[in-house]
Write a protein that holds these residues in place. Structure first.
Motif, short mmCIF file in Angstrom:
data_model
loop_
_atom_site.label_atom_id
_atom_site.label_comp_id
_atom_site.label_asym_id
_atom_site.label_seq_id
_atom_site.Cartn_x
_atom_site.Cartn_y
_atom_site.Cartn_z
N GLY A 1 46.16 104.46 13.40
CA GLY A 1 46.73 103.95 12.17
C GLY A 1 48.21 103.71 12.35
N PRO A 2 48.98 103.56 11.27
CA PRO A 2 50.43 103.40 11.40
C PRO A 2 51.05 104.56 12.18
N VAL A 3 50.50 105.76 11.97
CA VAL A 3 50.80 106.92 12.82
C VAL A 3 49.50 107.32 13.48
N ASP A 4 49.48 107.32 14.81
CA ASP A 4 48.29 107.77 15.54
C ASP A 4 48.38 109.28 15.71
N PHE A 5 47.24 109.94 15.52
CA PHE A 5 47.19 111.41 15.63
C PHE A 5 46.12 111.79 16.63
N ILE A 6 46.50 112.61 17.61
CA ILE A 6 45.57 113.07 18.65
C ILE A 6 45.57 114.58 18.68
N THR A 7 44.40 115.19 18.69
CA THR A 7 44.30 116.65 18.72
C THR A 7 43.04 117.10 19.44
N ASP A 8 43.14 118.24 20.11
CA ASP A 8 41.94 118.87 20.68
C ASP A 8 41.68 120.22 20.02
N GLY A 9 42.35 120.47 18.90
CA GLY A 9 42.19 121.74 18.20
C GLY A 9 43.18 122.80 18.66
N LYS A 10 43.84 122.54 19.77
CA LYS A 10 44.88 123.44 20.28
C LYS A 10 46.21 122.71 20.36
N ARG A 11 46.17 121.55 20.98
CA ARG A 11 47.36 120.71 21.08
C ARG A 11 47.22 119.53 20.12
N GLN A 12 48.35 118.99 19.72
CA GLN A 12 48.33 117.81 18.88
C GLN A 12 49.59 117.00 19.10
N VAL A 13 49.51 115.71 18.85
CA VAL A 13 50.67 114.83 18.98
C VAL A 13 50.52 113.69 18.01
N LYS A 14 51.65 113.24 17.48
CA LYS A 14 51.68 112.06 16.62
C LYS A 14 52.45 110.96 17.35
N LEU A 15 51.94 109.75 17.29
CA LEU A 15 52.57 108.61 17.94
C LEU A 15 52.91 107.55 16.89
N THR A 16 54.10 106.99 16.99
CA THR A 16 54.52 105.98 16.04
C THR A 16 54.79 104.64 16.73
N VAL A 17 54.17 104.43 17.89
CA VAL A 17 54.33 103.15 18.59
C VAL A 17 53.35 102.13 18.02
N GLY A 18 53.65 100.85 18.25
CA GLY A 18 52.71 99.81 17.83
C GLY A 18 53.36 98.77 16.95
N THR A 19 52.54 97.87 16.45
CA THR A 19 52.96 96.78 15.59
C THR A 19 51.78 96.39 14.70
N PRO A 20 52.03 95.96 13.47
CA PRO A 20 50.92 95.52 12.61
C PRO A 20 50.10 94.40 13.22
N ARG A 21 50.67 93.66 14.16
CA ARG A 21 49.94 92.54 14.75
C ARG A 21 48.74 93.00 15.57
N LEU A 22 48.70 94.27 15.95
CA LEU A 22 47.53 94.78 16.66
C LEU A 22 46.27 94.67 15.80
N GLY A 23 46.46 94.62 14.50
CA GLY A 23 45.33 94.46 13.59
C GLY A 23 44.97 93.02 13.30
N THR B 1 36.09 119.04 20.85
CA THR B 1 36.34 117.72 21.40
C THR B 1 37.76 117.30 21.09
N THR B 2 38.18 116.19 21.65
CA THR B 2 39.48 115.61 21.33
C THR B 2 39.27 114.45 20.36
N LEU B 3 39.99 114.48 19.26
CA LEU B 3 39.87 113.44 18.23
C LEU B 3 41.12 112.58 18.21
N VAL B 4 40.92 111.28 18.08
CA VAL B 4 42.00 110.31 17.97
C VAL B 4 41.86 109.59 16.63
N VAL B 5 42.89 109.66 15.80
CA VAL B 5 42.92 108.92 14.55
C VAL B 5 43.96 107.82 14.71
#
Length: 256
Positions: free
Chosen positions: A160-182, A154-158
């Motif tokens: 947080g301050p750094v978002d991590f997405i992976t399907d076990g083959k590909r992966q990417v880290k995202l650093t977009v966002g703002t603390p106000r989303l919380g 499956t594809t997992l999305v974590v």
């Protein structure tokens, strides 16, 4: 809006958190999809048959919602419809943890999205979930998540301050966002709706998970100039409704 989504107008069936159901519906509309929130077990199978994707969010559990979510997921698998799970609060109570395990045993999810605490519990580590919140300073080994996604298929999305997405083959880290989303209710739930809408429009699981997560983070940055939280919330919907495919160039390969 996304022309690919507008052209199809995918129907996204939500069995979701009662606290954020209106936000999820409006976020689906903002991206160009069509939301439906049919949870009665007597119509779940029929509605899944109409839908282009299914979103299951365990935020406000009860006996009736658990039965409907289980049936919806099994029906989606049988009909080969994409399905996303948001295991809200997994690890906070025995009920949430056990029910998520029951869902995983009975259903194959296209995408699973959660915060650090929820995903830690999912992969068998000890998370420190406090409902929808994450304990301060909690960390997670992304390589372990990457390997787990491969084993689970499956594809997992974590998130947080750094978002991590992976399907076990590909992966990417995202650093977009703002603390106000919380600071407002439902941004995680709305992210699941964005991912579900992209899945329903035909994007593959890794694309949908990455783009949906990125869009929420970027919308937060755009809305962050708002003075108050009410305007910030409105700014999220405005930003998503004005998004085009052009804004996603390079996100899959490099993150941001």
């Amino acid at each position: 809006m996304f022309t690919t989504i507008l052209n199809k107008k995918p129907l996204i069936h939500h069995l979701t958190n009662a606290v954020t159901i209106n936000e999820c519906a409006n976020m689906t509309l903002a991206l160009g999809g069509s939301p439906v929130m049919a949870e009665d077990i007597l119509e779940v199978e029929e509605m899944v048959g109409h839908a282009d994707a299914v979103v299951i969010n365990i935020g406000t559990l009860n006996a009736a919602s658990r039965a409907s979510q289980l049936l919806a997921g099994q029906t989606a698998n049988r009909l080969k419809k994409p399905i996303i799970l948001d295991p809200v609060g997994m690890g906070a109570t025995t009920l949430r943890t056990q029910f998520t395990k029951e869902l995983l045993e009975a259903i194959h999810f296209t995408v699973i999205k959660g915060n650090v605490s929820e995903i830690k519990t999912l992969i068998g580590q000890v998370g420190r979930s406090k409902g929808v919140d994450v304990a301060s300073g909690e960390t997670l080994d992304f390589q372990v998540v990457h390997e787990f996604a491969g084993r689970l298929g499956t594809t997992l999305v974590v998130t947080g301050p750094v978002d991590f997405i992976t399907d076990g083959k590909r992966q990417v880290k995202l650093t977009v966002g703002t603390p106000r989303l919380g600071y407002i209710t439902g941004t995680g739930c709305m992210t699941a709706s964005l991912i579900g809408t992209l899945l329903g429009a035909g994007y593959d699981a890794f694309e949908a998970a990455t783009y949906g997560t990125y869009l929420m983070g970027k919308a937060g940055e755009v809305a962050d100039e708002a003075a108050g939280l009410g305007d910030f919330r409105m700014g999220l919907f405005n930003a998503i409704s004005l998004t085009t495919e052009e804004s996603l160039k390079g996100v899959l390969t490099s993150g941001e």
